[in-house]
Design a protein around this motif. Structure first.
Motif, PDB file in Angstrom:
ATOM      1  N   VAL A   1      -1.154  -1.402 -10.798  1.00 35.15           N
ATOM      2  CA  VAL A   1      -0.990   0.047 -10.857  1.00 35.15           C
ATOM      3  C   VAL A   1      -1.011   0.465 -12.319  1.00 35.15           C
ATOM      4  O   VAL A   1      -0.381  -0.147 -13.161  1.00 35.15           O
ATOM      5  N   ALA A   2      -1.765   1.527 -12.648  1.00 33.42           N
ATOM      6  CA  ALA A   2      -1.850   1.990 -14.032  1.00 33.42           C
ATOM      7  C   ALA A   2      -1.870   3.520 -14.056  1.00 33.42           C
ATOM      8  O   ALA A   2      -1.304   4.159 -13.182  1.00 33.42           O
ATOM      9  N   HIS A   3      -2.561   4.113 -15.031  1.00 33.41           N
ATOM     10  CA  HIS A   3      -2.380   5.544 -15.260  1.00 33.41           C
ATOM     11  C   HIS A   3      -3.603   6.419 -15.032  1.00 33.41           C
ATOM     12  O   HIS A   3      -3.539   7.623 -15.278  1.00 33.41           O
ATOM     13  N   ASN A   4      -4.698   5.911 -14.565  1.00 34.33           N
ATOM     14  CA  ASN A   4      -5.815   6.781 -14.216  1.00 34.33           C
ATOM     15  C   ASN A   4      -6.594   6.155 -13.078  1.00 34.33           C
ATOM     16  O   ASN A   4      -6.348   5.026 -12.680  1.00 34.33           O
ATOM     17  N   ARG A   5      -7.575   6.900 -12.506  1.00 38.14           N
ATOM     18  CA  ARG A   5      -8.240   6.461 -11.296  1.00 38.14           C
ATOM     19  C   ARG A   5      -9.004   5.155 -11.472  1.00 38.14           C
ATOM     20  O   ARG A   5      -9.232   4.416 -10.531  1.00 38.14           O
ATOM     21  N   LYS A   6      -9.430   4.868 -12.695  1.00 37.20           N
ATOM     22  CA  LYS A   6     -10.177   3.640 -12.924  1.00 37.20           C
ATOM     23  C   LYS A   6      -9.256   2.436 -13.065  1.00 37.20           C
ATOM     24  O   LYS A   6      -9.720   1.320 -13.229  1.00 37.20           O
ATOM     25  N   GLN A   7      -7.946   2.668 -13.010  1.00 39.87           N
ATOM     26  CA  GLN A   7      -7.015   1.560 -13.145  1.00 39.87           C
ATOM     27  C   GLN A   7      -6.024   1.453 -11.994  1.00 39.87           C
ATOM     28  O   GLN A   7      -5.445   0.406 -11.792  1.00 39.87           O
ATOM     29  N   TYR A   8      -5.824   2.518 -11.234  1.00 37.21           N
ATOM     30  CA  TYR A   8      -4.903   2.443 -10.102  1.00 37.21           C
ATOM     31  C   TYR A   8      -5.348   1.390  -9.103  1.00 37.21           C
ATOM     32  O   TYR A   8      -6.539   1.145  -8.911  1.00 37.21           O
ATOM     33  N   ALA A   9      -4.390   0.780  -8.422  1.00 39.06           N
ATOM     34  CA  ALA A   9      -4.711  -0.205  -7.395  1.00 39.06           C
ATOM     35  C   ALA A   9      -5.269   0.463  -6.145  1.00 39.06           C
ATOM     36  O   ALA A   9      -6.179  -0.044  -5.516  1.00 39.06           O
ATOM     37  N   PHE A  10      -4.724   1.634  -5.787  1.00 36.11           N
ATOM     38  CA  PHE A  10      -5.178   2.344  -4.589  1.00 36.11           C
ATOM     39  C   PHE A  10      -5.552   3.780  -4.945  1.00 36.11           C
ATOM     40  O   PHE A  10      -4.942   4.396  -5.815  1.00 36.11           O
TER      41      PHE A  10
ATOM     42  N   THR B   1       5.532   4.906   5.041  1.00 30.95           N
ATOM     43  CA  THR B   1       5.805   4.828   6.477  1.00 30.95           C
ATOM     44  C   THR B   1       7.061   4.037   6.797  1.00 30.95           C
ATOM     45  O   THR B   1       7.871   4.437   7.629  1.00 30.95           O
ATOM     46  N   HIS B   2       7.235   2.903   6.140  1.00 30.40           N
ATOM     47  CA  HIS B   2       8.313   1.985   6.499  1.00 30.40           C
ATOM     48  C   HIS B   2       9.495   1.995   5.534  1.00 30.40           C
ATOM     49  O   HIS B   2      10.577   1.534   5.886  1.00 30.40           O
ATOM     50  N   GLY B   3       9.289   2.488   4.321  1.00 29.96           N
ATOM     51  CA  GLY B   3      10.343   2.381   3.324  1.00 29.96           C
ATOM     52  C   GLY B   3      10.444   0.965   2.809  1.00 29.96           C
ATOM     53  O   GLY B   3       9.903   0.026   3.405  1.00 29.96           O
ATOM     54  N   THR B   4      11.136   0.774   1.698  1.00 29.13           N
ATOM     55  CA  THR B   4      11.152  -0.551   1.076  1.00 29.13           C
ATOM     56  C   THR B   4      12.546  -1.140   0.903  1.00 29.13           C
ATOM     57  O   THR B   4      12.689  -2.266   0.430  1.00 29.13           O
ATOM     58  N   ASN B   5      13.596  -0.407   1.258  1.00 27.40           N
ATOM     59  CA  ASN B   5      14.961  -0.927   1.106  1.00 27.40           C
ATOM     60  C   ASN B   5      15.229  -1.448  -0.304  1.00 27.40           C
ATOM     61  O   ASN B   5      15.696  -2.561  -0.502  1.00 27.40           O
ATOM     62  N   ASP B   6      14.849  -0.611  -1.277  1.00 26.80           N
ATOM     63  CA  ASP B   6      15.089  -0.916  -2.701  1.00 26.80           C
ATOM     64  C   ASP B   6      14.187  -2.007  -3.271  1.00 26.80           C
ATOM     65  O   ASP B   6      14.347  -2.390  -4.428  1.00 26.80           O
TER      66      ASP B   6
ATOM     67  N   THR C   1       0.841  -1.192   0.000  1.00 23.34           N
ATOM     68  CA  THR C   1       0.000   0.000   0.000  1.00 23.34           C
ATOM     69  C   THR C   1       0.876   1.243   0.000  1.00 23.34           C
ATOM     70  O   THR C   1       1.998   1.228   0.527  1.00 23.34           O
ATOM     71  N   PRO C   2       0.402   2.331  -0.580  1.00 26.69           N
ATOM     72  CA  PRO C   2       1.180   3.581  -0.557  1.00 26.69           C
ATOM     73  C   PRO C   2       1.546   4.012   0.858  1.00 26.69           C
ATOM     74  O   PRO C   2       2.655   4.499   1.099  1.00 26.69           O
ATOM     75  N   ASN C   3       0.621   3.820   1.801  1.00 27.25           N
ATOM     76  CA  ASN C   3       0.884   4.217   3.176  1.00 27.25           C
ATOM     77  C   ASN C   3       2.017   3.392   3.794  1.00 27.25           C
ATOM     78  O   ASN C   3       2.892   3.921   4.489  1.00 27.25           O
TER      79      ASN C   3
ATOM     80  N   LEU D   1      10.091  -3.396  -4.040  1.00 34.92           N
ATOM     81  CA  LEU D   1       8.868  -2.717  -4.445  1.00 34.92           C
ATOM     82  C   LEU D   1       7.917  -2.499  -3.277  1.00 34.92           C
ATOM     83  O   LEU D   1       7.158  -1.535  -3.258  1.00 34.92           O
ATOM     84  N   CYS D   2       7.923  -3.408  -2.296  1.00 36.65           N
ATOM     85  CA  CYS D   2       6.987  -3.358  -1.179  1.00 36.65           C
ATOM     86  C   CYS D   2       7.720  -3.551   0.146  1.00 36.65           C
ATOM     87  O   CYS D   2       8.915  -3.864   0.159  1.00 36.65           O
ATOM     88  N   VAL D   3       7.009  -3.370   1.235  1.00 31.66           N
ATOM     89  CA  VAL D   3       7.572  -3.547   2.570  1.00 31.66           C
ATOM     90  C   VAL D   3       7.526  -5.032   2.919  1.00 31.66           C
ATOM     91  O   VAL D   3       6.447  -5.584   3.179  1.00 31.66           O
ATOM     92  N   THR D   4       8.666  -5.674   2.931  1.00 31.87           N
ATOM     93  CA  THR D   4       8.737  -7.124   3.083  1.00 31.87           C
ATOM     94  C   THR D   4       8.117  -7.611   4.391  1.00 31.87           C
ATOM     95  O   THR D   4       7.374  -8.603   4.408  1.00 31.87           O
ATOM     96  N   LYS D   5       8.408  -6.958   5.495  1.00 32.11           N
ATOM     97  CA  LYS D   5       7.930  -7.442   6.785  1.00 32.11           C
ATOM     98  C   LYS D   5       6.410  -7.426   6.883  1.00 32.11           C
ATOM     99  O   LYS D   5       5.814  -8.293   7.533  1.00 32.11           O
TER     100      LYS D   5
END
Length: 300
Positions: free
Chosen positions: A247-256, A198-203, A192-194, A205-209
Motif C-alpha cells: 500500500v502506498a500513496h498514489n494509484r500507481k503504487q496502491y495494492a488495490f 465486510t468482516h472487520g479485523t478485530n484490531d 482486500t479493502p472489501n 491488519l487483515c481478516v484472519t479467517k
C-alpha cells in the motif's frame, strides 16, 4: 470448472516480453475469475461485469471488461476473451476467465476447452494458467446466509474438498491435450479493502479467517502439483505463489484500486516475480519462464 469475480490470471496472459522477441510459447490459455477476466462477462446477465469507467481508465483500449491491468511472453496482442474469439486467433490462445467464477458449480460455471487431433500437437505446447478458488471462499463459504457450505464443512474440510474438485478439473483439461500448467495459489483474501470492510479485523491488519482459508487451500494445492508431476510424467505442473501486496500513496503504487482487484502496480510486481523468480516458496518447481522452455521439451 466454474466461472464467476477474479482471475486476470496474474496478468501473465497479458505479459509481453521486455525485448519484444518472438512468443516464447505458441499459445496461452487462461482460466479463472475476475483477476483474469478480459471481457467474457460483458454480455452476461450478471453484476460481475466492468465494461464501463472507471475500469479501463488507464488501459489503451479503454473499458473492455477487464477488471484490472498489466503487460513477458512475447505475444503482440492480449489473449482474446472467449466471448470474442475467432477461428483466426483461437489457436494462439484464449481467455476463458469469467468474473465471479469459482471451483464449485454453485459458485459459477466454467467453459472447458475442446480440441481435435489436428490441433493436439499444438495444444500440448501451450501454457494453461489457472487461478481460481477465491470466490468459493469469499462469495460462498463466508456467506452463510446464502450458502450452506460453512454448515456442512469445517474450513479445513472445505479447502480439502475444493482442491479435490480442482484436481478433477485439471485432469479433465489434461485429457483435452493440455500439458503445461501454471497453477496460481490464492493471495491474502483477508487483506482486500472489501474483506476488511465486510468482516472487520478485530484490531489486526487483515481478516484472519479469510487469510487462513487461503493458506489452507494453498497448502493442499502444493502437494497436488507435486503428485500430478509424479503421476502424469508427460506433463509439467507448477504452483505459483500469488502474494506480494503493498500500500502506498498514489494509484500507481496502491495494492488495490477497488474493493478486491489489484492495481497495475501490484500486478506488475506479481507478474515479474512469477515469471522469473528463483524462490522455491514462490514457484515450485518451475517459474513461468521455465514453463515456457518446457513447451519445447521432447517430453511435452
Amino acid at each position: 470448472m466454474v466461472v464467476t469475480t477474479y482471475f486476470s490470471f496474474v496478468k501473465l496472459s497479458n505479459l509481453k516480453n521486455w525485448a519484444n522477441a518472438a512468443p516464447q510459447v505458441p499459445c496461452y490459455f487462461i482460466f479463472g475469475d475476475s483477476l483474469s477476466d478480459s471481457g467474457n462477462n460483458n454480455n452476461l446477465k450478471t453484476l460481475a461485469n466492468v465494461n464501463y469507467r472507471p475500469y479501463g481508465i488507464d488501459f489503451p483500449k479503454g473499458p473492455t471488461g477487464r477488471f484490472s491491468n498489466v503487460e513477458l511472453l512475447g505475444f503482440e496482442e492480449y489473449m482474446p476473451p472467449f466471448a470474442k474469439s475467432e477461428k483466426k486467433n483461437i489457436l494462439q490462445g484464449v481467455n476463458y476467465a469469467s468474473g465471479a467464477s469459482g471451483i464449485l458449480d454453485e459458485t459459477g460455471s466454467l467453459m472447458i476447452l475442446r480440441n481435435d487431433s489436428s490441433t493436439e500437437k499444438l495444444l500440448r505446447q501451450c501454457i494453461y494458467s489457472i487461478q481460481i478458488g477465491s470466490n468459493d471462499f469469499v462469495n460462498n463459504y463466508f456467506k452463510p446466509n446464502f450458502y450452506n457450505s460453512s454448515h456442512g464443512y469445517s474450513l479445513s474440510e472445505f479447502a480439502t474438498m475444493l482442491v479435490r474438485q480442482f484436481a478433477h478439473q485439471i485432469k479433465d483439461l489434461y485429457k483435452t491435450g493440455a500439458r503445461i500448467f501454471a497453477l496460481i495459489g490464492l493471495g491474502q483474501l483477508g487483506c482486500t479493502p472489501n474483506a476488511i470492510a465486510t468482516h472487520g479485523t478485530n484490531d489486526s491488519l487483515c481478516v484472519t479467517k479469510l487469510n487462513d482459508a487461503a493458506f489452507l487451500f494453498n497448502q493442499r494445492l502444493i502437494p497436488l502439483v507435486m503428485a500430478l508431476n509424479s503421476k502424469l510424467t508427460d506433463a509439467k505442473f507448477s504452483y505459483l505463489n500469488y502474494s506480494p501486496m503493498k500500500v502506498a500513496h498514489n494509484r500507481k503504487q496502491y495494492a488495490f484500486w477497488d474493493g478486491v482487484h489489484p492495481t497495475d502496480a501490484s500486478n506488475v510486481l506479481i507478474a515479474k516475480n512469477l515469471y522469473g523468480t528463483r524462490s522455491f516458496s514462490d514457484a515450485r518447481p518451475f517459474n513461468i519462464q521455465s514453463l515456457a522452455r518446457k513447451s519445447s521439451d521432447d517430453l511435452i
